[in-house]
Motif scaffolding. Sequence first.
Motif, PDB file in Angstrom:
ATOM      1  N   VAL A   1      13.512 -44.366 -11.374  1.00 49.54           N
ATOM      2  CA  VAL A   1      14.226 -44.255 -10.098  1.00 49.54           C
ATOM      3  C   VAL A   1      15.559 -43.523 -10.212  1.00 49.54           C
ATOM      4  N   PRO A   2      16.467 -43.892 -11.130  1.00 54.57           N
ATOM      5  CA  PRO A   2      17.715 -43.121 -11.209  1.00 54.57           C
ATOM      6  C   PRO A   2      17.459 -41.632 -11.477  1.00 54.57           C
ATOM      7  N   ALA A   3      16.435 -41.337 -12.273  1.00 51.69           N
ATOM      8  CA  ALA A   3      16.103 -39.933 -12.552  1.00 51.69           C
ATOM      9  C   ALA A   3      15.608 -39.232 -11.297  1.00 51.69           C
ATOM     10  N   PHE A   4      14.908 -39.945 -10.421  1.00 46.34           N
ATOM     11  CA  PHE A   4      14.434 -39.362  -9.168  1.00 46.34           C
ATOM     12  C   PHE A   4      15.612 -38.832  -8.348  1.00 46.34           C
ATOM     13  N   VAL A   5      16.651 -39.633  -8.217  1.00 43.98           N
ATOM     14  CA  VAL A   5      17.827 -39.220  -7.453  1.00 43.98           C
ATOM     15  C   VAL A   5      18.586 -38.120  -8.198  1.00 43.98           C
ATOM     16  N   TYR A   6      18.656 -38.225  -9.515  1.00 44.65           N
ATOM     17  CA  TYR A   6      19.300 -37.200 -10.352  1.00 44.65           C
ATOM     18  C   TYR A   6      18.623 -35.843 -10.162  1.00 44.65           C
ATOM     19  N   PHE A   7      17.287 -35.817 -10.205  1.00 47.94           N
ATOM     20  CA  PHE A   7      16.555 -34.562 -10.026  1.00 47.94           C
ATOM     21  C   PHE A   7      16.739 -34.021  -8.608  1.00 47.94           C
ATOM     22  N   PHE A   8      16.751 -34.919  -7.627  1.00 45.14           N
ATOM     23  CA  PHE A   8      16.955 -34.483  -6.241  1.00 45.14           C
ATOM     24  C   PHE A   8      18.320 -33.805  -6.104  1.00 45.14           C
ATOM     25  N   ALA A   9      19.345 -34.427  -6.677  1.00 41.11           N
ATOM     26  CA  ALA A   9      20.689 -33.845  -6.599  1.00 41.11           C
ATOM     27  C   ALA A   9      20.766 -32.530  -7.354  1.00 41.11           C
ATOM     28  N   GLN A  10      19.975 -32.390  -8.405  1.00 44.95           N
ATOM     29  CA  GLN A  10      19.958 -31.128  -9.143  1.00 44.95           C
ATOM     30  C   GLN A  10      19.359 -30.009  -8.290  1.00 44.95           C
ATOM     31  N   LEU A  11      18.329 -30.337  -7.518  1.00 46.27           N
ATOM     32  CA  LEU A  11      17.726 -29.345  -6.621  1.00 46.27           C
ATOM     33  C   LEU A  11      18.609 -29.048  -5.420  1.00 46.27           C
ATOM     34  N   TYR A  12      19.257 -30.098  -4.883  1.00 44.23           N
ATOM     35  CA  TYR A  12      20.061 -29.969  -3.670  1.00 44.23           C
ATOM     36  C   TYR A  12      21.447 -30.569  -3.926  1.00 44.23           C
ATOM     37  N   PRO A  13      22.323 -29.836  -4.614  1.00 38.50           N
ATOM     38  CA  PRO A  13      23.655 -30.385  -4.919  1.00 38.50           C
ATOM     39  C   PRO A  13      24.383 -30.808  -3.643  1.00 38.50           C
ATOM     40  N   PHE A  14      24.803 -32.052  -3.607  1.00 41.96           N
ATOM     41  CA  PHE A  14      25.391 -32.613  -2.391  1.00 41.96           C
ATOM     42  C   PHE A  14      26.634 -31.844  -1.940  1.00 41.96           C
TER      43      PHE A  14
END
Length: 397
Positions: free
Chosen positions: A188-201
Amino acid sequence: MGQTAHVSAVVWTAAGSLAAWLWLLLCQGFFWRTDVRLPPSRDPGTWPSVCVVVPARDEAAVLPASLPSLLAQEYPGRAEVFLVDDGSSDGTGELARELARRSGGLPLTVGSPGEPPAGWTGKLWAVRHGIGLARARDPEYLLLTDADIAHAPDSLRRLVAVARTGGYDVVSQMARLRVESLWERLVVPAFVYFFAQLYPFRRIGKDGTRTAAAAGGCVLLRAAAAERARIPDAIRHAVIDDVALARAVKRRGGRVWLGLADRVDSVRPYPRLHDLWRMVARSAYAQLRHSPVVLAGTVAGLTLVYLVPPVAVIAGAGTGSPVAAVLGGAAWLVMTGTYLPMLRYYRQPLWLAPLLPFTAFLYLLMTVDSAVQHHRGRGAAWKGRTYARPDAVPDEG
């Protein structure tokens, strides 16, 4: 000669991985930082009206932990909740009515849209029905939230205040996902990490950038912006509907903000690897636009960035190449360092950080499986429905 060529290949590949990590560290919007939270705001003089739309399909297991939190919102203006029962077979609609009778709070309306027509995902068809019900109240804002999301009592108030203060058309928070089982801790933490890598907040919130994304569990949307962008009709076939929504709004000149949540939580459990696998695989190939070429590039990229560092360390040690081992170790160290803030955000032990290559390998397998299932006709399947790729349905003008 062959041994020398092999060592040289390992060295150059490890050097490429380290270069990729240095670029990600410094040039990808500082995606690894977790301090993008709701910005400071001030209360508006007059609180606008808000309608909360909750699409729900077979959610009886999680509603008791989520719906009462919505009904208990301490919002100074006019607000009400519309839960759309999307063909549930577990009594979701009746349970929602019973929870409202017990809890009180904001008014609740339960609607049912019927089966979605061709070209619509079930969730977006339910959202369309909910927005249609809400239009009779003429709200200034819509809060689109999932049935598994629990909100702190001041959540709606803070979202509206930020939207008004910052002039945002979309204010979205990435809900803190449940992390209790072993597999949840790993994935789960990696899921959010990868999402942020694709779409930097940080890039999403900047004017003039093309980067756009939202987190579907918590999206405050200005009603006028929804109408301009033809939400949800314009994205009716989108499996990754939150990102599609943000892009549609931003294309129409809207302003979008996305960050991590402090007091908005998902209560849905994913206790087994199978549950998490299904969550990721159902949309992974859609994220790659159903393109075999993009899939091949993604697999190569994941391999270079996440798998090469530990392999280079092991290969370097085995072949007596300290340069390969040092380069691979340096890349692994940068990777580990960028993952630590996300583990802290999720209150997880920091020793999980060096295991990120293993988790990335799982995501690689999930992505490939997503493509395989799609080509077998079982892609983008969720809760008894399978959706066609977007270009397989007619587009509206």
